[in-house]
Design an enzyme around this catalytic site. Sequence first.
Site, PDB file in Angstrom:
ATOM      1  N   SER A  35       0.834  -1.203   0.000  1.00  0.00           N
ATOM      2  CA  SER A  35       0.000   0.000   0.000  1.00  0.00           C
ATOM      3  C   SER A  35       0.868   1.252   0.000  1.00  0.00           C
ATOM      4  O   SER A  35       1.971   1.265   0.537  1.00  0.00           O
ATOM      5  CB  SER A  35      -0.900   0.028   1.233  1.00  0.00           C
ATOM      6  OG  SER A  35      -1.746  -1.095   1.242  1.00  0.00           O
TER       7      SER A  35
HETATM    8  N1  SAH Z   1      -0.304  -4.617   3.908  1.00  0.00           N
HETATM    9  C1  SAH Z   1       0.200  -5.281   2.747  1.00  0.00           C
HETATM   10  C2  SAH Z   1      -0.880  -5.302   1.688  1.00  0.00           C
HETATM   11  C3  SAH Z   1      -0.677  -6.318   0.660  1.00  0.00           C
HETATM   12  S1  SAH Z   1      -1.988  -6.377  -0.506  1.00  0.00           S
HETATM   13  C4  SAH Z   1       1.419  -4.585   2.231  1.00  0.00           C
HETATM   14  O1  SAH Z   1       1.477  -3.353   2.338  1.00  0.00           O
HETATM   15  O2  SAH Z   1       2.307  -5.244   1.695  1.00  0.00           O
HETATM   16  C5  SAH Z   1      -3.169  -7.378   0.337  1.00  0.00           C
HETATM   17  C6  SAH Z   1      -2.738  -8.730   0.762  1.00  0.00           C
HETATM   18  O3  SAH Z   1      -3.887  -9.412   1.246  1.00  0.00           O
HETATM   19  C7  SAH Z   1      -2.150  -9.608  -0.341  1.00  0.00           C
HETATM   20  O4  SAH Z   1      -0.889 -10.045   0.051  1.00  0.00           O
HETATM   21  C8  SAH Z   1      -3.146 -10.755  -0.443  1.00  0.00           C
HETATM   22  O5  SAH Z   1      -2.550 -11.991  -0.782  1.00  0.00           O
HETATM   23  C9  SAH Z   1      -3.752 -10.783   0.942  1.00  0.00           C
HETATM   24  N2  SAH Z   1      -5.052 -11.424   1.083  1.00  0.00           N
HETATM   25  C10 SAH Z   1      -6.120 -11.357   0.264  1.00  0.00           C
HETATM   26  N3  SAH Z   1      -7.146 -12.088   0.737  1.00  0.00           N
HETATM   27  C11 SAH Z   1      -6.712 -12.648   1.912  1.00  0.00           C
HETATM   28  C12 SAH Z   1      -7.304 -13.501   2.887  1.00  0.00           C
HETATM   29  N4  SAH Z   1      -8.551 -13.953   2.789  1.00  0.00           N
HETATM   30  N5  SAH Z   1      -6.560 -13.842   3.965  1.00  0.00           N
HETATM   31  C13 SAH Z   1      -5.287 -13.422   4.098  1.00  0.00           C
HETATM   32  N6  SAH Z   1      -4.680 -12.600   3.210  1.00  0.00           N
HETATM   33  C14 SAH Z   1      -5.385 -12.222   2.128  1.00  0.00           C
END
Ligand code: SAH
Length: 217
Positions: free
Chosen positions: A62
């Site tokens: 993000s």
């Molecule tokens: N806070 C992270 C955001 C990554 S994007 C950063 O800044 O790096 C969102 C993340 O949510 C992705 O890695 C995706 O794989 C994960 N995600 C999506 N659905 C999910 C679920 N049901 N449970 C766990 N993680 C999930």
Amino acid sequence: MGRYSKKRTQMINNHLIARGITDKRVLKTMGTVPRHLFVDEGLQDQAYSDNPLPIGSRQTISQPYIVALMTEALQLKGTEKVMEIGTGCGYQTAILAELAETVFSIERIASLAFRAQRALDSLHYYNILIRVGDGTYGWSEESPFDAIITTAGAPTIPETLKKQLAVGGKLVIPVGNRSSQTLLRVTRLSEEPNDIKIEDLCGCRFVDLIGEHGWKD
Ligand code: SAH
């Protein structure tokens, strides 16, 4: 002084303070955590710019402002038990670990979880537990949580997460359709899980929350 400390200061001033982030603990923490160590080497020079970046497996880290806004909305004081859904690269996890007591973070993509774990270990965070799985079920053995943050966009507020929130606890989650969402802050008001206050924080665009109580893959 690291090579990136000047870029971090610029990020704090231009992208966070200029846009209304005021929580001093959030600003101080984001001014010290080395965000560039959470992205691929080839992207490190862009780590402090005002946009999301790819982290592999079609996911993104993000943008700094969104990390700050979501963290500020949780109003952490240092004593909280926090759950994060969507560990991704682990940067938001590190920020939470600095500002709360313990962080329980769930990531559905194993390769991302392992990489995040490695980055967090090398920075000596010992108050984080990462688990691979579907975070839309929450982490009931560790509930209730004083704060829950979901860093992927959901179609609705999952009932499971409302139930795992402590009374007075806050859940920050993007809710909407697959191309745009509203960032919500949900505060649990009583023992009854549906007795909640919902506040709109801003419009946003996140990758999909995929799982039983999210979008179907
Ligand atoms: N806070 C992270 C955001 C990554 S994007 C950063 O800044 O790096 C969102 C993340 O949510 C992705 O890695 C995706 O794989 C994960 N995600 C999506 N659905 C999910 C679920 N049901 N449970 C766990 N993680 C999930």
